[in-house]
Write a protein that holds these residues in place. Structure first.
Motif, PDB file in Angstrom:
ATOM      1  N   GLY A 111       0.808  -1.204   0.000  1.00  0.00           N
ATOM      2  CA  GLY A 111       0.000   0.000   0.000  1.00  0.00           C
ATOM      3  C   GLY A 111       0.846   1.260   0.000  1.00  0.00           C
ATOM      4  N   ARG A 112       0.167   2.380   0.068  1.00  0.00           N
ATOM      5  CA  ARG A 112       0.841   3.674  -0.024  1.00  0.00           C
ATOM      6  C   ARG A 112       1.818   3.894   1.131  1.00  0.00           C
ATOM      7  NH1 ARG A 112       0.095   8.232  -2.874  1.00  0.00           N
ATOM      8  NH2 ARG A 112       0.772  10.204  -1.941  1.00  0.00           N
ATOM      9  N   ALA A 113       1.430   3.492   2.337  1.00  0.00           N
ATOM     10  CA  ALA A 113       2.297   3.702   3.495  1.00  0.00           C
ATOM     11  C   ALA A 113       3.598   2.919   3.349  1.00  0.00           C
ATOM     12  CB  ALA A 113       1.568   3.290   4.774  1.00  0.00           C
ATOM     13  N   ALA A 114       3.516   1.648   2.940  1.00  0.00           N
ATOM     14  CA  ALA A 114       4.714   0.832   2.758  1.00  0.00           C
ATOM     15  C   ALA A 114       5.578   1.388   1.638  1.00  0.00           C
ATOM     16  CB  ALA A 114       4.336  -0.615   2.465  1.00  0.00           C
ATOM     17  N   ASP A 115       4.941   1.855   0.561  1.00  0.00           N
ATOM     18  CA  ASP A 115       5.695   2.426  -0.553  1.00  0.00           C
ATOM     19  C   ASP A 115       6.469   3.663  -0.110  1.00  0.00           C
ATOM     20  OD1 ASP A 115       6.225   2.604  -3.529  1.00  0.00           O
ATOM     21  OD2 ASP A 115       5.236   4.527  -3.205  1.00  0.00           O
ATOM     22  N   GLU A 116       5.825   4.524   0.647  1.00  0.00           N
ATOM     23  CA  GLU A 116       6.501   5.728   1.138  1.00  0.00           C
ATOM     24  C   GLU A 116       7.650   5.371   2.080  1.00  0.00           C
ATOM     25  OE1 GLU A 116       6.250   8.998   0.579  1.00  0.00           O
ATOM     26  OE2 GLU A 116       4.871   8.589  -1.073  1.00  0.00           O
ATOM     27  N   LEU A 117       7.425   4.386   2.944  1.00  0.00           N
ATOM     28  CA  LEU A 117       8.462   3.995   3.891  1.00  0.00           C
ATOM     29  C   LEU A 117       9.682   3.433   3.164  1.00  0.00           C
ATOM     30  CD1 LEU A 117       9.444   3.479   6.775  1.00  0.00           C
ATOM     31  CD2 LEU A 117       8.243   1.283   6.711  1.00  0.00           C
ATOM     32  N   VAL A 118       9.446   2.536   2.203  1.00  0.00           N
ATOM     33  CA  VAL A 118      10.561   1.928   1.475  1.00  0.00           C
ATOM     34  C   VAL A 118      11.306   2.970   0.654  1.00  0.00           C
ATOM     35  CG1 VAL A 118      11.162   0.286  -0.349  1.00  0.00           C
ATOM     36  CG2 VAL A 118       9.516  -0.364   1.415  1.00  0.00           C
ATOM     37  N   MET A 119      10.573   3.828  -0.040  1.00  0.00           N
ATOM     38  CA  MET A 119      11.233   4.810  -0.901  1.00  0.00           C
ATOM     39  C   MET A 119      11.989   5.864  -0.095  1.00  0.00           C
ATOM     40  SD  MET A 119      10.914   3.912  -3.975  1.00  0.00           S
ATOM     41  CE  MET A 119      11.104   2.228  -3.317  1.00  0.00           C
ATOM     42  N   ARG A 120      11.454   6.278   1.006  1.00  0.00           N
ATOM     43  CA  ARG A 120      12.168   7.263   1.822  1.00  0.00           C
ATOM     44  C   ARG A 120      13.409   6.630   2.456  1.00  0.00           C
ATOM     45  NH1 ARG A 120       8.684   9.166  -0.576  1.00  0.00           N
ATOM     46  NH2 ARG A 120      10.492   9.093  -1.968  1.00  0.00           N
ATOM     47  N   THR A 121      13.303   5.349   2.806  1.00  0.00           N
ATOM     48  CA  THR A 121      14.484   4.659   3.342  1.00  0.00           C
ATOM     49  C   THR A 121      15.578   4.556   2.288  1.00  0.00           C
ATOM     50  OG1 THR A 121      13.063   3.367   4.831  1.00  0.00           O
ATOM     51  CG2 THR A 121      15.300   2.550   4.452  1.00  0.00           C
ATOM     52  N   THR A 122      15.196   4.214   1.063  1.00  0.00           N
ATOM     53  CA  THR A 122      16.201   4.151  -0.004  1.00  0.00           C
ATOM     54  C   THR A 122      16.786   5.530  -0.283  1.00  0.00           C
ATOM     55  OG1 THR A 122      14.468   4.398  -1.698  1.00  0.00           O
ATOM     56  CG2 THR A 122      15.104   2.161  -1.079  1.00  0.00           C
ATOM     57  N   ASP A 123      15.991   6.576  -0.145  1.00  0.00           N
ATOM     58  CA  ASP A 123      16.516   7.933  -0.334  1.00  0.00           C
ATOM     59  C   ASP A 123      17.613   8.235   0.685  1.00  0.00           C
ATOM     60  OD1 ASP A 123      14.863   8.421  -2.452  1.00  0.00           O
ATOM     61  OD2 ASP A 123      13.323   9.457  -1.268  1.00  0.00           O
TER      62      ASP A 123
END
Length: 286
Positions: A111-123
C-alpha cells in the motif's frame, strides 16, 4: 510484405550485428571467466610462492609481468586474484538485484504507506556515497571476501529498488495486468506472475554494467585494507602493495591496474551492447 515491415526487419537485422568492440569485450570476459574458474590453466606459478632472490624483477621470460616485493609472480597473482574480484562483483550485484526486488515488492504490495516507507528509506541510503556506506558495513562486519560482497551489495541495493519500482509502476497499468485483476487474481499472484517477471529483464541488462562498478568497489575496499586478508591475491590489494615499489619496478602495480581497468571496461561495453539489443523490445510474461 509492406515497406514498414521490411524496414523493421532490416533494422532488427542491423541490431543483431556483432560490433567489434562488443565481440572483443565478450572474448575478454570469457578469458576472465576461465581465470576465475580454472586459474591453473593460465598461471605458470603458485600465487603465494615466495622467492626473495628474484624480488622486484622486471618482466622477463620466466615472469612475463615480473615479480613483486616478495618474489611472487605477478601474472599468477593477477590470474588467481580474478576469482576474488569477480566473486565480489557478481555476488554484490546478485545481492543488490534480489534485495531490490524484495524491497520493491514490499512497496508494491504494502500500500501507499509501505511504498513511502521503502522509498524514503532508499533515499536516505542513496544520500550516502556508496563506497562510504560499504566501508561502514565492512568496519562493522570485518574484512573478508564475503563481507566485502555484502557491503557492496547493500550499497547498491537502494538504486536497484528504485529502478525496479519504476518498472513496476509502468507494468501495473498494462492491459494484461488489468485483465488479471479483473479475473479476480490475488494481488500477490498478479505481482509474482506478471509484474515482477516483466520488470526484471531491463534491470538484469543494466546489472551487467553494475558488475563492473561492484568490482571497482570491491577493489577499493581491498586497496584500503578492508577486503580479503593477505596473502590472498586480489587486484585492489595488489595495487595497494605495489604502489610503494613503483620507483623500483613499475610492473608490480601497473599490470593489476590494467587487469582491473580492462575487466570493468569490458563489463561496461557488454552491458551497453545488451542494453541496445533490449531497447524497444517488450518481454511480456503472461
Amino acid at each position: 510484405m509492406t515497406a514498414v515491415a521490411s524496414a523493421e526487419r532490416l533494422a532488427g537485422a542491423g541490431d543483431r550485428r556483432v560490433r567489434p568492440g562488443a565481440a572483443l569485450a565478450w572474448t575478454f570476459l570469457a578469458l576472465v571467466a576461465v581465470a576465475a574458474l580454472w586459474p591453473s590453466l593460465l598461471a605458470g606459478h603458485e600465487p603465494n610462492a615466495v622467492d626473495p632472490a628474484h624480488a622486484l624483477a622486471g618482466p622477463g621470460a620466466g615472469h612475463p609481468f615480473g615479480t613483486d616485493q616478495l618474489g611472487r609472480d605477478v601474472l599468477s597473482r593477477i590470474v588467481y586474484g580474478t576469482r576474488a574480484s569477480v566473486t565480489i562483483g557478481l555476488g554484490a550485484t546478485a545481492f543488490a538485484v534480489v534485495a531490490g526486488s524484495v524491497l520493491s515488492t514490499l512497496a508494491a504490495l504494502g500500500g501507499r504507506a509501505a511504498d513511502e516507507l521503502v522509498m524514503r528509506t532508499t533515499d536516505v541510503f542513496l544520500a550516502f556515497p556508496g563506497l562510504l556506506l560499504a566501508m561502514l558495513v565492512v568496519a562493522v562486519l570485518g574484512g573478508s571476501t564475503l563481507n566485502a560482497t555484502l557491503a557492496i551489495g547493500m550499497s547498491s541495493a537502494p538504486g536497484f529498488a528504485r529502478l525496479i519500482r519504476g518498472q513496476m509502476l509502468v507494468i501495473r497499468e498494462s492491459d494484461y495486468v488489468q485483465a488479471a485483476r479483473a479475473l479476480g487474481r490475488r494481488p500477490l499472484d498478479v505481482h509474482l506472475r506478471h509484474t515482477l517477471p516483466n520488470a526484471l529483464p531491463p534491470v538484469l541488462v543494466l546489472a551487467t554494467v553494475q558488475v563492473g562498478a561492484a568490482i571497482i568497489g570491491g577493489s577499493s575496499l581491498s586497496f584500503l585494507g578492508l577486503g580479503p586478508k593477505p596473502p590472498t591475491a586480489e587486484w585492489g590489494a595488489m595495487l595497494a602493495e605495489g604502489r610503494s615499489f613503483l620507483a623500483a619496478d613499475w610492473a608490480v602495480a601497473v599490470f593489476p591496474g590494467l587487469a582491473l581497468t580492462a575487466t570493468v571496461v569490458a563489463c561496461n561495453v557488454a552491458g551497453r551492447g545488451l542494453q541496445r539489443r533490449f531497447e524497444g523490445r517488450r518481454h511480456v510474461v503472461r
